[in-house]
Design an enzyme around this catalytic site. Structure first.
Site, PDB file in Angstrom:
ATOM      1  N   GLU A 108      47.414  33.743  43.322  1.00  0.00           N
ATOM      2  CA  GLU A 108      45.978  34.026  43.298  1.00  0.00           C
ATOM      3  C   GLU A 108      45.145  32.954  42.598  1.00  0.00           C
ATOM      4  O   GLU A 108      43.938  32.911  42.766  1.00  0.00           O
ATOM      5  CB  GLU A 108      45.718  35.390  42.635  1.00  0.00           C
ATOM      6  CG  GLU A 108      45.984  35.473  41.131  1.00  0.00           C
ATOM      7  CD  GLU A 108      47.460  35.738  40.757  1.00  0.00           C
ATOM      8  OE1 GLU A 108      48.337  35.420  41.581  1.00  0.00           O
ATOM      9  OE2 GLU A 108      47.721  36.225  39.657  1.00  0.00           O
TER      10      GLU A 108
ATOM     11  N   CYS B  90      54.612  38.186  39.306  1.00  0.00           N
ATOM     12  CA  CYS B  90      54.980  37.984  37.902  1.00  0.00           C
ATOM     13  C   CYS B  90      55.407  39.304  37.252  1.00  0.00           C
ATOM     14  O   CYS B  90      56.431  39.855  37.616  1.00  0.00           O
ATOM     15  CB  CYS B  90      53.820  37.311  37.173  1.00  0.00           C
ATOM     16  SG  CYS B  90      54.318  36.592  35.602  1.00  0.00           S
ATOM     17  N   TYR B  91      54.636  39.844  36.323  1.00  0.00           N
ATOM     18  CA  TYR B  91      55.034  41.122  35.712  1.00  0.00           C
ATOM     19  C   TYR B  91      55.242  42.185  36.790  1.00  0.00           C
ATOM     20  O   TYR B  91      56.148  43.017  36.690  1.00  0.00           O
ATOM     21  CB  TYR B  91      53.966  41.599  34.717  1.00  0.00           C
ATOM     22  CG  TYR B  91      54.373  42.870  33.975  1.00  0.00           C
ATOM     23  CD1 TYR B  91      55.053  42.804  32.769  1.00  0.00           C
ATOM     24  CD2 TYR B  91      54.096  44.137  34.495  1.00  0.00           C
ATOM     25  CE1 TYR B  91      55.455  43.951  32.096  1.00  0.00           C
ATOM     26  CE2 TYR B  91      54.494  45.293  33.840  1.00  0.00           C
ATOM     27  CZ  TYR B  91      55.171  45.188  32.641  1.00  0.00           C
ATOM     28  OH  TYR B  91      55.564  46.321  31.983  1.00  0.00           O
TER      29      TYR B  91
ATOM     30  N   GLY C 164      50.953  40.665  34.078  1.00  0.00           N
ATOM     31  CA  GLY C 164      50.536  41.371  32.866  1.00  0.00           C
ATOM     32  C   GLY C 164      51.129  40.704  31.649  1.00  0.00           C
ATOM     33  O   GLY C 164      52.083  39.942  31.767  1.00  0.00           O
TER      34      GLY C 164
ATOM     35  N   ASP D  68      21.501  39.692  42.450  1.00  0.00           N
ATOM     36  CA  ASP D  68      22.023  41.029  42.750  1.00  0.00           C
ATOM     37  C   ASP D  68      20.903  42.021  43.072  1.00  0.00           C
ATOM     38  O   ASP D  68      20.991  42.770  44.045  1.00  0.00           O
ATOM     39  CB  ASP D  68      22.857  41.564  41.577  1.00  0.00           C
ATOM     40  CG  ASP D  68      24.010  40.637  41.243  1.00  0.00           C
ATOM     41  OD1 ASP D  68      24.382  39.842  42.121  1.00  0.00           O
ATOM     42  OD2 ASP D  68      24.529  40.713  40.115  1.00  0.00           O
TER      43      ASP D  68
ATOM     44  N   HIS E 292      51.947  32.567  40.432  1.00  0.00           N
ATOM     45  CA  HIS E 292      50.650  33.217  40.679  1.00  0.00           C
ATOM     46  C   HIS E 292      49.962  32.632  41.913  1.00  0.00           C
ATOM     47  O   HIS E 292      49.282  31.614  41.818  1.00  0.00           O
ATOM     48  CB  HIS E 292      49.742  33.059  39.454  1.00  0.00           C
ATOM     49  CG  HIS E 292      50.196  33.872  38.295  1.00  0.00           C
ATOM     50  ND1 HIS E 292      49.833  35.187  38.128  1.00  0.00           N
ATOM     51  CD2 HIS E 292      51.024  33.573  37.269  1.00  0.00           C
ATOM     52  CE1 HIS E 292      50.410  35.669  37.045  1.00  0.00           C
ATOM     53  NE2 HIS E 292      51.137  34.715  36.500  1.00  0.00           N
TER      54      HIS E 292
ATOM     55  N   LYS F 285      30.733  38.784  43.529  1.00  0.00           N
ATOM     56  CA  LYS F 285      29.519  37.970  43.602  1.00  0.00           C
ATOM     57  C   LYS F 285      29.429  37.174  44.919  1.00  0.00           C
ATOM     58  O   LYS F 285      28.368  37.127  45.539  1.00  0.00           O
ATOM     59  CB  LYS F 285      29.517  37.000  42.415  1.00  0.00           C
ATOM     60  CG  LYS F 285      28.200  36.324  42.188  1.00  0.00           C
ATOM     61  CD  LYS F 285      27.258  37.256  41.485  1.00  0.00           C
ATOM     62  CE  LYS F 285      25.927  36.634  41.198  1.00  0.00           C
ATOM     63  NZ  LYS F 285      25.122  37.505  40.337  1.00  0.00           N
TER      64      LYS F 285
END
Ligand code: XMP
Length: 518
Positions: A167, A80-81, A53, A223, A165, A365
């Site tokens: 991710e 992190c945060y 964050g 979609d 991070h 997606k």
């Protein structure tokens, strides 16, 4: 189905955490950090991930870690945060780093633990604050030059904190770290597969609809096609789909959607040829937002007319996907300013009074595409690059006429064909640098310039080629396409598309430009 709850503390990477967890075939949901306990615990998580964050934990009003999370007895991974909030909540110390650490860092893990393999590795850092003293019961398991405490671990409570991070793609092997947390540490079964998504979707749709009838609006996008195919799988001929051909789709797209849904899957499809009325409504219109408004409204009116003729079924299929849901409930900071009206053609207003079926509401997606393939939709439809709702109208700068749309479509088809042949129509990750394209298309400019063809002077329009790399479409970089490939594309467009005598390549990133030109 086992699940993981991700608490969003406002990081731009929060959705990426969820995507990586889903890639490990574990279902997860993203909640704002202050979501009510009841909402979060309703999914019965097997563990928590706390995102990064932008704040500093000691700021007044900074997001805090809720007590129920600590009281749950479940494993926690703070990123992190999230690691700093965990540290603060458990009585450790967080301080401002002398220097903000941003970019690649080398970390060294020297304590055996279930999350990080020992040894050194490259990771992506982005933080101001850092841990000065871990809470009681924690071991420091990993260090970097600027973060002497780069990861911490409490074996008893199964709490983990990482300063970097995992991710982001810039952290090689980051997805394996997240997989270890959710599968090995939280013991969530990796059961979230296209087949299980379809099975669950089918059951839900049948329960919701019973023996009533359902309508679907097909726009040509991935979609709405996948949502329709899933509803078809659930309720067969209780479903009717309306496909409004606006004349603003890419080469072969309308035919491809029709054949995939109608012939391959047996969807009852009402095809409305509305090309003339769309071109008529766009006559003399140059302004981008005006184009969007006209197209959106005409789409709704056309749809409404045919829905009435079909006796207006009570249910409507919508292709809403998870990022739309998350963005509308994200912390305020994450809500983007409106630069363009991104209405989706096919996204119909609530005053039409349908009950909505949104079978893709919890899917990213990539998951939508995998489900589409598993349902039998052809790969070339399912893996198509994103395309704006208002279609070629916003790539045909200036007035949208039949002649100019055809010119644009022909140039775009050449660009796509050459990229496909070069294997560059998708994104690839090679080392740190992405290659290929996340989105690539031609734009027709209302600019005439002088050229020479044979011995003749020409005075014709210009095509701009736009190709970008991006993972989230919020920021993007222009794709470094090979010069020889660009030369071949330019050459073909000028030779094969009547009315175009010049091709340029767009080398602006987003920001400051946007991906589309309008
Ligand atoms: P921009 O141009 O804002 O686009 O950088 C970001 C992404 O959104 C797509 N886009 C749209 N998608 N309806 C849509 O469904 C729209 O009106 C629309 N406008 C842009 C664009 O193609 C890119 O992928």
């Amino acid at each position: 189905m086992d699940t993981i709850a991700i608490l969003d503390f406002g990081s731009q990477f929060s959705q990426l955490i969820a995507r990586r967890v889903r890639e490990a075939q574990v279902y997860c949901e993203l909640f704002p950090w202050d979501a009510p306990q009841k909402t979060v615990m309703a999914i019965q998580p097997k563990g928590f991930i706390l995102s990064g964050g932008p704040d500093s934990v000691y700021e007044a009003g900074a997001p805090r870690l809720a007590d129920y999370i600590l009281n749950s007895g479940l494993p926690i991974l703070g990123i992190c945060y999230g690691m700093q909030a965990l540290t603060l909540a458990l009585g450790g110390k967080v301080g401002a780093a002398a220097k903000r650490e941003y970019g690649f860092a080398e970390i060294d893990t020297d304590v055996e633990n279930p999350l990080l393999p020992t040894g050194s590795r490259k990771v992506w850092m982005s933080h101001g604050d850092r841990i000065e003293q871990p809470p009681e019961g924690f071991l420091i398991i990993c260090r970097s030059t600027h973060s002497p405490i780069a990861a911490i671990y409490d074996e008893n409570r199964q709490y983990y904190g990482v300063q970097f991070h995992p991710e982001v793609r810039h952290t090689p092997g980051g997805e394996e770290i997240l997989r270890r947390f959710v599968v090995d540490i939280c013991r969530a079964q990796p059961a979230w597969t296209p087949e299980s998504i379809i099975k669950q979707g089918v059951e839900n749709i049948r329960r919701q609809v019973g023996d009533q009838t359902v309508l679907s609006a097909i726009s040509g996008g991935v979609d709405s096609a996948v949502a329709t195919a899933l509803v078809q799988r659930a309720i067969g001929d209780q479903l009717t789909a309306i496909f409004v051909d606006t004349g603003l789709l890419r080469q072969n797209e309308a035919a491809q959607v029709q054949s995939a849904l109608q012939k391959t899957l047996g969807v009852e499809l009402v095809v409305v040829d509305a090309v003339d009325s769309f071109l008529h409504a766009l006559r003399g219109v140059n302004e981008p937002e005006e184009k969007r408004r006209i197209i959106g409204e005409l789409f709704i009116r056309t749809f409404e007319k045919y829905a009435k003729q079909l006796g207006k079924p009570p249910f409507l299929v919508q292709g809403t996907i998870y990022p739309d849901v998350v963005e509308s409930s994200a912390p305020d900071r994450a809500k983007a300013h409106r630069i363009k009206t991104h209405h989706n053609v096919g996204g119909l207003p609530s005053d039409l009074n349908f009950k909505l079926i949104e079978p893709l509401r919890y899917l990213f997606k990539d998951e939508v595409r995998l489900v589409g393939e598993a349902l039998g939709l052809p790969a070339e439809l399912v893996w198509r690059q994103p395309f704006p709702g208002p279609g070629l109208a916003v790539r045909c700068l200036g007035e949208v006429t039949l002649e100019r749309v055809q010119r644009l479509r022909a140039a775009d088809a050449i660009f796509t064909e050459e990229l496909t042949a070069a294997g560059l129509l998708r994104m690839h990750q090679s080392g740190d640098a992405p290659s290929g394209t996340a989105q690539a298309f031609a734009v027709l400019l209302p600019v005439q310039s002088v050229g020479v063809m044979g011995d003749h002077r020409t005075y014709q329009e210009c095509v701009a080629l736009r190709a970008v790399t991006t993972e989230d479409f919020m920021t993007a970089d222009w794709a470094r396409l090979p010069h020889d490939l660009l030369a071949r594309i330019a050459n073909r467009i000028v030779n094969e598309v009547a009315g175009v005598n010049r091709v340029v390549y767009d080398i602006t990133s987003k920001p400051p430009a946007t991906i589309e030109w309008e």
